[in-house]
Structures are given as C-alpha cells and as structure tokens.
Design an enzyme around this catalytic site. Structure first.
Site, short mmCIF file in Angstrom:
data_model
loop_
_atom_site.label_atom_id
_atom_site.label_comp_id
_atom_site.label_asym_id
_atom_site.label_seq_id
_atom_site.Cartn_x
_atom_site.Cartn_y
_atom_site.Cartn_z
N TRP B 65 -21.99 -0.11 -30.41
CA TRP B 65 -20.54 0.09 -30.33
C TRP B 65 -19.90 -1.19 -29.80
O TRP B 65 -20.56 -1.98 -29.12
CB TRP B 65 -20.20 1.29 -29.45
CG TRP B 65 -20.61 1.17 -28.00
CD1 TRP B 65 -21.78 1.61 -27.44
CD2 TRP B 65 -19.86 0.56 -26.93
NE1 TRP B 65 -21.82 1.32 -26.10
CE2 TRP B 65 -20.66 0.68 -25.75
CE3 TRP B 65 -18.62 -0.06 -26.83
CZ2 TRP B 65 -20.23 0.20 -24.51
CZ3 TRP B 65 -18.21 -0.55 -25.59
CH2 TRP B 65 -19.00 -0.41 -24.46
N GLU B 108 -17.85 -4.20 -13.15
CA GLU B 108 -18.43 -4.59 -14.44
C GLU B 108 -18.05 -6.03 -14.80
O GLU B 108 -18.85 -6.76 -15.38
CB GLU B 108 -17.94 -3.64 -15.55
CG GLU B 108 -18.43 -2.20 -15.43
CD GLU B 108 -19.91 -2.03 -15.77
OE1 GLU B 108 -20.53 -2.98 -16.28
OE2 GLU B 108 -20.45 -0.94 -15.50
N GLU B 146 -24.04 -5.28 -21.53
CA GLU B 146 -23.19 -4.95 -20.38
C GLU B 146 -21.80 -5.59 -20.49
O GLU B 146 -20.82 -5.04 -20.00
CB GLU B 146 -23.85 -5.44 -19.08
CG GLU B 146 -25.05 -4.62 -18.64
CD GLU B 146 -24.65 -3.36 -17.86
OE1 GLU B 146 -23.61 -3.39 -17.20
OE2 GLU B 146 -25.39 -2.37 -17.93
N HIS B 149 -18.82 -3.57 -21.34
CA HIS B 149 -18.29 -2.55 -20.43
C HIS B 149 -17.00 -3.02 -19.75
O HIS B 149 -15.97 -2.34 -19.78
CB HIS B 149 -19.33 -2.17 -19.36
CG HIS B 149 -20.60 -1.63 -19.94
ND1 HIS B 149 -21.73 -1.40 -19.18
CD2 HIS B 149 -20.93 -1.27 -21.21
CE1 HIS B 149 -22.69 -0.93 -19.96
NE2 HIS B 149 -22.23 -0.85 -21.19
N GLU B 199 -28.55 0.88 -11.94
CA GLU B 199 -28.22 1.40 -13.27
C GLU B 199 -27.98 2.91 -13.19
O GLU B 199 -27.08 3.44 -13.84
CB GLU B 199 -29.34 1.09 -14.28
CG GLU B 199 -29.49 -0.39 -14.59
CD GLU B 199 -28.35 -0.97 -15.43
OE1 GLU B 199 -27.45 -0.24 -15.84
OE2 GLU B 199 -28.37 -2.20 -15.66
N THR B 202 -24.55 3.47 -11.61
CA THR B 202 -23.42 3.26 -12.53
C THR B 202 -23.39 4.36 -13.59
O THR B 202 -22.32 4.79 -14.02
CB THR B 202 -23.46 1.87 -13.21
OG1 THR B 202 -24.77 1.66 -13.74
CG2 THR B 202 -23.13 0.77 -12.24
N ASP B 231 -24.97 3.84 -21.99
CA ASP B 231 -25.66 2.54 -21.92
C ASP B 231 -26.42 2.39 -20.61
O ASP B 231 -27.56 1.93 -20.57
CB ASP B 231 -24.63 1.39 -21.96
CG ASP B 231 -24.29 0.94 -23.38
OD1 ASP B 231 -24.75 1.60 -24.33
OD2 ASP B 231 -23.58 -0.07 -23.51
N GLU B 232 -25.74 2.77 -19.52
CA GLU B 232 -26.36 2.61 -18.20
C GLU B 232 -27.62 3.46 -18.10
O GLU B 232 -28.61 3.05 -17.50
CB GLU B 232 -25.37 3.01 -17.08
CG GLU B 232 -24.00 2.32 -17.14
CD GLU B 232 -24.04 0.82 -16.83
OE1 GLU B 232 -25.12 0.22 -16.83
OE2 GLU B 232 -22.95 0.25 -16.59
N HIS B 235 -30.37 1.66 -19.84
CA HIS B 235 -30.84 0.55 -19.00
C HIS B 235 -31.65 1.05 -17.81
O HIS B 235 -32.64 0.43 -17.42
CB HIS B 235 -29.64 -0.29 -18.52
CG HIS B 235 -28.91 -0.97 -19.64
ND1 HIS B 235 -27.62 -1.40 -19.54
CD2 HIS B 235 -29.31 -1.28 -20.91
CE1 HIS B 235 -27.24 -1.97 -20.68
NE2 HIS B 235 -28.25 -1.90 -21.52
#
Lengths: 89, 366
Positions: B65, B108, B146, B149, B199, B202, B231-232, B235
């Site tokens: 994305w 971020e 990242e 973000h 991670e 977040t 995403d976090e 990760h």
C-alpha cells in the site's frame, strides 16, 4: 525528630524480606535501598509492604522520595501520628 | 567501568556533556559495544537463516500500500470534495484524540533515528549503505516500509485542518536532532529485544487509534491507523523471530540481555521530543495516551508478558546462575508491574488541563 529504634527495626525487617537479602547482610538506618540492589519497582513494593504493616497510606509523591530505611521510618511515624485526625475529618 | 578502558574488555563508557544541539533532556551514560566481539560470528553465521526466515516478512513494493491509496487524489477532479469530506469527518474527533495521533505521527516521522539505531548494532549494521547482507537488506526495506507511516499520518493531519502543522514540524526537527537513547549498547541482542518490544507497542497503539477513530465515526482514519498497525504486527513477527533464534543458539546470553533491557526499561522512541516550549511534552503526551487508553502502563506489562510467553522463558533449561536469576526476574516482572500500576491508578488524581502547541494551544486534560 528521628524515628524510634523499634520502627527502624520493623522497616529493616520488611526491606530484608522484600529484597530477599541474606540474613547476614548488615542493615543500618542509613542503608540506601538502591545500594541494597533495589530498583524503582522494588522501592514501590517496599512502600506497599510498609503500608500494609503499619496500616497507613503513603502519597505517590512521598513514596518516590523515600530512599533509606531512616526516611521510611520517619515518614511512617509522621503518618501514624496524623492518622486519628485524618480519620475524624 | 572500574578498570582502565584500554585494558577492559567490557563496555566502554563515554561521558555525556552538555553542548549546543544536544537533546534538551538528559540522556544516560552512553555504554558502547557490550557484546563480546566473538559473538559477532553468531550474526555472520545467521546470514542464510535471515535470508530464509526474515526477508520473507517484507512486502514487495509492487504489492505494498502507499499513502496515496488512503488520501484525496490531488490530480483528480474530486480532490476538493474529498478534502472537504475528510475535514468534516475530522471535525467529529476530540482534541485529546488529535494530541495522541500527532504524537504517534511525530514518533513515526523520526524514522532516520531508528534506521541509525539499527545501524549502530554490531554484526548486523549496513556497512556501506547498499550492503548485500540479509541484515542490511532487511534494515533498508524495513525503513522503506516504515517511511510510509509518518508520510501518511502527516498528510492526513495536514489536510484535517485541526492541528498546528508548524509546531508539529518543529517538534519533528527537534526530535530528529535529539535522536534517542534506547541503551542498546551496539549490542544486537539488546537491539532486537528492543525492536520486538517497540513493534508490538506501536501495533497496539495504532490499533487503538484505529478503534477509537471508528468509534468517533471516522472509518477512513480507522483504515489508515489499522493499515499501519498491520505493518507493525508483521514487523513484530520478524523481530521476535530473530530473538527466538537467538534463544535457540545462545539461551543464556539472550535471557540475560532480555532481563537487562527490562531492568533499564524500554524507553519509547520519541522520549526526547520537544516543541520549543513545553519541557514535559513527552510526559504530557504519554499521560493523554494513557488516559485515552491508546498506550498504557498495562499495555507495557502485557507486551512483556506476551514476549515472555512467545520466547518460552519459563521453559529455558541449562542456564547459568546469572541466567537463572534473569529467568526468575523476567517471569515475575509483568505481575509486579501490573500490581503497581493498579495501585497507581487507584490513587491517580485527576490531572490538570494543559495547552498543547500542536493543536493551537487548546487545552487538553492530562
């Protein structure tokens, strides 16, 4: 004024138990919690154990200022003295 | 630290002095290279493992994305209408929510600091800027993922019209200039334990801002925060796998590193934030996040509990005396933190209302 020897002894016992110190570790009124290996968590736990033992309530801000057995004993005697007045108010 | 640095094989300490452009906040004594040099070989020998087990958690750029997928398209005729709709939805969100969202966005946006932090770690750093090692590939691609973000949250907040962008931008400049002080000591054991924790932290906080955006009726913002949270999570999976592998190779060293990191406490990446006005900005932001339930002391204990379970700390055997102590400490720590937090919550007094420059000095309850 400085706390009674009896109070200092009671505090020492609790500190010893809380920090799981060996019986032969020498404790004096001036012993610093941090020098005995206590971190900030241990210190709050000591305060919680003291609250239970003496049936008192220590303010969050005071709890953070206690660094030695003497300081704890002084604060406890202070709080115990104030208690009846606090209860009637 | 007691012996001469030249003779000592242990950590080297550098005195921190106050100079211009140093953080407005005090940092700890800086410990360097605490991992014994021979252990660098562990990470060199994990190269193939990392290629097969770590890089699979990255996402192909073509399948990723992009911030633009969630924002009004400035090249389309409908741009102005889409911006108007975004602003109408943003009007329904309370000021305290914006304080937390801005704090998250600033965190971020300090991404250069986190890439730097990863590249301080011995044995895994990107030594050239384009190093072909699996570790370096991971760090660059992780950073690239990242980077979306802060970009997305920044553009959303700009369009929302609810915040003082200039104050926010100043805070970002101050923060990147200050760096961070995670106390990971160039030590990849400490570094990857720290990133595993962060991670997940977040993931939890972006997940909570997503949920609350939905509760306030802003589905689009909920989608933004939820996508970042996903995403976090990915990760987190990657970093916890590295540490899981370290537990397999070197359980004693890893359990002691984990206990060391927890004794020092996991500081939040943006703990040095400053807006040029408020000396307690990070604490104030944290208080609002705690009160809104976006990131709380209980979350901290829950993350610890999760990692202790994820890495099966309870089941470790054959540890040294020090390793056993670390194991006991770690297994007992989360319940202790929770008990103390309950005490603190029971006694918490209602905080004052203070102005936040990020939202034009409107006052928010701490």
């Amino acid at each position: 004024c400085a706390a009674k020897a009896e109070t200092v002894q009671k505090v020492s016992d609790i500190v010893k138990e809380q920090l799981a110190l060996a019986a032969d570790v020498p404790l004096t009124a001036e012993s610093k919690f941090s020098a005995l290996g206590a971190d900030s968590l241990d210190t709050v736990e000591i305060v919680m154990a003291l609250e239970e033992k003496f049936n008192i309530s220590v303010e969050e801000s005071d709890a953070q200022n206690i660094t030695t057995i003497q300081e704890a004993a002084d604060l406890i005697e202070d709080l115990v003295q104030k208690k009846p007045a606090a209860e009637t108010s | 630290a007691s012996s001469s640095p030249a003779l000592s094989s242990g950590p080297k300490e550098v005195e921190s002095l106050k100079k211009p452009f140093t953080p407005p906040r005090e940092v700890h004594v800086q410990v360097l290279h605490s991992m014994p040099p021979q252990k660098i070989e562990i990470f060199k020998s994990m190269e193939n493992w990392a290629e097969e087990n770590l890089l699979i958690h990255l996402k192909d750029v073509e399948k990723s994305w992009q911030p633009q997928d969630f924002l009004p398209d400035p090249a389309s005729d409908g741009f102005e209408d889409q911006v108007r709709e975004l602003r109408e939805r943003a009007r329904e969100l309370p000021d305290d929510y914006f304080v937390v969202l801005v704090g998250d966005m600033i965190t971020e946006e300090a991404l250069p600091t986190y890439q730097t932090m990863l590249n301080t770690l011995d044995g895994v750093r990107d030594e050239t800027g384009a190093s072909p090692t699996s570790w370096a590939i991971w760090t660059r691609a992780w950073t690239a993922e990242e980077n979306r973000h802060g970009d997305l949250l920044n553009k959303y907040l700009y369009l929302s019209g609810r915040v003082d962008m200039r104050q926010i931008e100043k805070t970002i400049q101050y923060l990147i200039g200050s760096g961070m002080d995670p106390r990971t000591e160039n030590n990849p054991y400490l570094g990857f334990i720290y990133t595993s924790f962060q991670e997940r932290a977040t993931f939890i906080s972006h997940g909570n801002t997503a949920r609350q955006a939905k509760e306030h009726g802003d589905i689009k913002l909920a989608q933004i925060c939820g996508t970042i949270a996903a995403d976090e999570k990915r990760h987190e999976t990657a970093y916890t796998k590295i540490v899981e592998k370290l537990f397999e190779i070197d359980p004693d060293g890893t359990v002691m590193a984990f206990a060391d990191m927890m004794r020092k406490k996991i500081s939040m990446p943006a703990h040095l934030m400053y807006d040029g006005r408020n000396d307690n900005l990070f604490d104030n932001f944290s208080s609002v996040a705690q009160r809104l339930g976006v990131y709380t002391a209980k979350d901290y204990a829950d993350i610890l509990e999760f990692l202790v379970g994820r890495w099966k700390i309870q089941d470790l055997t054959g540890l040294s005396g020090e390793g056993n102590k670390a194991q006991d400490y770690l297994c007992g720590l989360a319940p202790r933190i929770k008990r103390l937090d309950e005490r603190a919550q029971a006694r918490a007094k209602k905080g004052p209302k203070i102005p936040f420059s990020w939202i034009h000095d409107r006052e928010v309850q701490l």
